[in-house]
Motif scaffolding. Structure first.
Motif, PDB file in Angstrom:
ATOM      1  N   TRP A   1       0.828  -1.213   0.000  1.00 42.89           N
ATOM      2  CA  TRP A   1       0.000   0.000   0.000  1.00 42.89           C
ATOM      3  C   TRP A   1       0.855   1.252   0.000  1.00 42.89           C
ATOM      4  O   TRP A   1       0.572   2.241  -0.667  1.00 42.89           O
ATOM      5  CB  TRP A   1      -0.910   0.028   1.243  1.00 42.89           C
ATOM      6  CG  TRP A   1      -1.400   1.407   1.532  1.00 42.89           C
ATOM      7  CD1 TRP A   1      -2.363   2.085   0.846  1.00 42.89           C
ATOM      8  CD2 TRP A   1      -0.902   2.318   2.525  1.00 42.89           C
ATOM      9  NE1 TRP A   1      -2.507   3.353   1.355  1.00 42.89           N
ATOM     10  CE2 TRP A   1      -1.607   3.523   2.398  1.00 42.89           C
ATOM     11  CE3 TRP A   1       0.080   2.231   3.523  1.00 42.89           C
ATOM     12  CZ2 TRP A   1      -1.377   4.617   3.215  1.00 42.89           C
ATOM     13  CZ3 TRP A   1       0.310   3.319   4.334  1.00 42.89           C
ATOM     14  CH2 TRP A   1      -0.414   4.500   4.181  1.00 42.89           C
TER      15      TRP A   1
ATOM     16  N   THR B   1       3.016   3.172  -3.453  1.00 43.41           N
ATOM     17  CA  THR B   1       2.186   3.306  -4.645  1.00 43.41           C
ATOM     18  C   THR B   1       2.130   4.765  -5.078  1.00 43.41           C
ATOM     19  O   THR B   1       2.269   5.667  -4.236  1.00 43.41           O
ATOM     20  CB  THR B   1       0.748   2.839  -4.370  1.00 43.41           C
ATOM     21  OG1 THR B   1       0.232   3.551  -3.238  1.00 43.41           O
ATOM     22  CG2 THR B   1       0.694   1.341  -4.095  1.00 43.41           C
ATOM     23  N   PRO B   2       1.900   5.002  -6.378  1.00 41.41           N
ATOM     24  CA  PRO B   2       1.731   6.385  -6.834  1.00 41.41           C
ATOM     25  C   PRO B   2       0.595   7.091  -6.101  1.00 41.41           C
ATOM     26  O   PRO B   2       0.670   8.290  -5.838  1.00 41.41           O
ATOM     27  CB  PRO B   2       1.423   6.223  -8.324  1.00 41.41           C
ATOM     28  CG  PRO B   2       2.066   4.929  -8.700  1.00 41.41           C
ATOM     29  CD  PRO B   2       1.932   4.043  -7.492  1.00 41.41           C
ATOM     30  N   GLY B   3      -0.456   6.345  -5.770  1.00 39.66           N
ATOM     31  CA  GLY B   3      -1.569   6.958  -5.037  1.00 39.66           C
ATOM     32  C   GLY B   3      -1.130   7.549  -3.710  1.00 39.66           C
ATOM     33  O   GLY B   3      -1.532   8.664  -3.359  1.00 39.66           O
ATOM     34  N   HIS B   4      -0.317   6.814  -2.976  1.00 39.30           N
ATOM     35  CA  HIS B   4       0.183   7.332  -1.697  1.00 39.30           C
ATOM     36  C   HIS B   4       1.164   8.481  -1.936  1.00 39.30           C
ATOM     37  O   HIS B   4       1.100   9.511  -1.271  1.00 39.30           O
ATOM     38  CB  HIS B   4       0.842   6.210  -0.901  1.00 39.30           C
ATOM     39  CG  HIS B   4       1.236   6.614   0.497  1.00 39.30           C
ATOM     40  ND1 HIS B   4       2.046   5.864   1.289  1.00 39.30           N
ATOM     41  CD2 HIS B   4       0.931   7.706   1.243  1.00 39.30           C
ATOM     42  CE1 HIS B   4       2.224   6.473   2.455  1.00 39.30           C
ATOM     43  NE2 HIS B   4       1.557   7.589   2.444  1.00 39.30           N
ATOM     44  N   ARG B   5       2.041   8.299  -2.894  1.00 37.21           N
ATOM     45  CA  ARG B   5       3.013   9.353  -3.214  1.00 37.21           C
ATOM     46  C   ARG B   5       2.308  10.685  -3.514  1.00 37.21           C
ATOM     47  O   ARG B   5       2.742  11.741  -3.062  1.00 37.21           O
ATOM     48  CB  ARG B   5       3.835   8.935  -4.441  1.00 37.21           C
ATOM     49  CG  ARG B   5       4.812  10.001  -4.907  1.00 37.21           C
ATOM     50  CD  ARG B   5       5.316   9.672  -6.301  1.00 37.21           C
ATOM     51  NE  ARG B   5       4.232   9.637  -7.276  1.00 37.21           N
ATOM     52  CZ  ARG B   5       4.294   9.077  -8.472  1.00 37.21           C
ATOM     53  NH1 ARG B   5       5.399   8.471  -8.847  1.00 37.21           N
ATOM     54  NH2 ARG B   5       3.264   9.102  -9.289  1.00 37.21           N
ATOM     55  N   ASP B   6       1.216  10.604  -4.260  1.00 33.53           N
ATOM     56  CA  ASP B   6       0.546  11.832  -4.698  1.00 33.53           C
ATOM     57  C   ASP B   6      -0.476  12.340  -3.692  1.00 33.53           C
ATOM     58  O   ASP B   6      -1.187  13.308  -3.964  1.00 33.53           O
ATOM     59  CB  ASP B   6      -0.138  11.577  -6.048  1.00 33.53           C
ATOM     60  CG  ASP B   6       0.874  11.176  -7.113  1.00 33.53           C
ATOM     61  OD1 ASP B   6       2.069  11.493  -6.941  1.00 33.53           O
ATOM     62  OD2 ASP B   6       0.477  10.543  -8.104  1.00 33.53           O
ATOM     63  N   ASN B   7      -0.565  11.698  -2.555  1.00 35.38           N
ATOM     64  CA  ASN B   7      -1.551  12.095  -1.542  1.00 35.38           C
ATOM     65  C   ASN B   7      -0.851  12.399  -0.229  1.00 35.38           C
ATOM     66  O   ASN B   7      -1.025  11.700   0.757  1.00 35.38           O
ATOM     67  CB  ASN B   7      -2.584  10.970  -1.358  1.00 35.38           C
ATOM     68  CG  ASN B   7      -3.626  11.317  -0.311  1.00 35.38           C
ATOM     69  OD1 ASN B   7      -3.850  12.496  -0.011  1.00 35.38           O
ATOM     70  ND2 ASN B   7      -4.256  10.299   0.237  1.00 35.38           N
TER      71      ASN B   7
ATOM     72  N   GLY C   1      -1.626  10.889   3.557  1.00 37.87           N
ATOM     73  CA  GLY C   1      -0.696   9.770   3.660  1.00 37.87           C
ATOM     74  C   GLY C   1       0.041   9.697   4.988  1.00 37.87           C
ATOM     75  O   GLY C   1      -0.378  10.296   5.982  1.00 37.87           O
TER      76      GLY C   1
END
Lengths: 185, 185
Positions: free
Chosen positions: B81, B84-90, B94
């Motif tokens: 989890w 991930t790019p999702g975590h990086r961009d949030n 995060g």
DNA sequence: TGTACATCAGTGAACGCGCGTTCACTGATGTAC
DNA sequence: TGTACATCAGTGAACGCGCGTTCACTGATGTAC
């Protein structure tokens, strides 16, 4: 009063050196222009004869920090220096990427580009002398190993408990030093 | 105008929630009290009815971020989890340790202590379900693995080159997921 | 080489702005009877 | 339950301070002759 060209160049060098240390120690925002100039042995008014703005100073400082030939250490030798209490306790003179990484996200795109170049160059260099059967394995070990170094240094600096702080450095160093793994898939 | 006790408690909750997101996104220094209050739907003057100072808000926000039961994910699930790019961009939603780690060094000892507790609790929890032959090996894999996650996330956020940014996440995830190594000494 | 003058690096006071914090006020809540 | 009053959460103007930046000034440097 006017000074010689050589002295002016020396002043600029001293400003960048002072900024390099102060920024790493306290972050970009918390360091004032007057503080940098005082550390360089000058008064704040003269700053704008050398740099366009504080943002300009930040970009130039990063450019200078990442300039130069860089070390030729291999991944594990680099880790052996990186993950030590001495480095942890020396923010001002240590790795600029670990000290200023997140801060750079909130700065100009130029500053961020300079940081990215610093990361890329360091990884490329470390990968030359990293454990692994082939270039892809070496690169993977370097990328993950360097990430582990940066994370361990940041976490060990956060930790106000010396035991946890030391464990982060030692366990991560051991981890990076242990025999390279083959891909588990 | 006066509000009910329930509404006041709800306001406090909203202030802490807004502060939690804003601090992670922009850092402690760059977020203003007025900005937090506006995000919570209030005006800045009322702030000091809820908190003693901005420093107090920072400490309370960290306490709240690390409160709660926490995830029961194992090391590799957490990494899947985390990296991930999702975590990086949030950043705002995060990992607070990656987003605010270095910033906390320049805050009050209370804030730093809360961060340390967050690091310790997370490592302890991840170690329960980590690869390794025994507790010592599990712990070592967890400490180094978590350090690698934090470092990789920070580095991938710094990198303005999508290729390098993605490589940092993927290579580090692969590295953590690969078979555990035995100590090489 | 020596002299007169223009240049300009550095100085320190001042400006303007933003931010943390304070405070007098408002008006709804909560309570005493 | 209804009424009168004290309480106090929230408002928004104002304060004080620090910081980035500007500017008139100083006096040593560098240059033209």
């Amino acid at each position: 009063m006017r000074v010689t060209k050589e002295q002016m160049a020396e002043h600029r060098r001293r400003i960048l050196e002072a900024a390099g240390h102060l920024f790493r120690e306290k972050g970009f925002e918390a360091v004032t222009v007057a503080e940098v100039m005082q550390a360089a042995g000058l008064t704040h008014g003269g700053f704008y004869g050398h740099f366009k703005s504080k943002d300009d100073l930040i970009a130039e400082t990063l450019a200078q920090v990442f300039a130069g030939p860089g070390s030729e250490l291999g991944l594990q030798e680099y880790a052996a220096w990186y993950l030590t209490p001495g480095h942890r306790d020396n923010m001002a003179g240590g790795c600029a990427i670990a000290a200023l990484g997140n801060d750079t996200l909130r700065q100009s795109p130029e500053a961020r580009a300079k940081m990215t170049e610093g990361v890329r160059r360091l990884i490329d260099r470390l990968a030359r002398n990293a454990p692994g059967q082939n270039d892809a394995e070496k690169r993977r070990a370097t990328v993950a190993g360097y990430a582990a170094m940066v994370g361990a240094l940041v976490l060990s600096r956060i930790s106000d408990d010396p035991k946890l702080s030391g464990e982060l450095l030692e366990d991560t160093r051991d981890w990076i030093s242990s025999a390279p793994r083959t891909r588990a898939d």
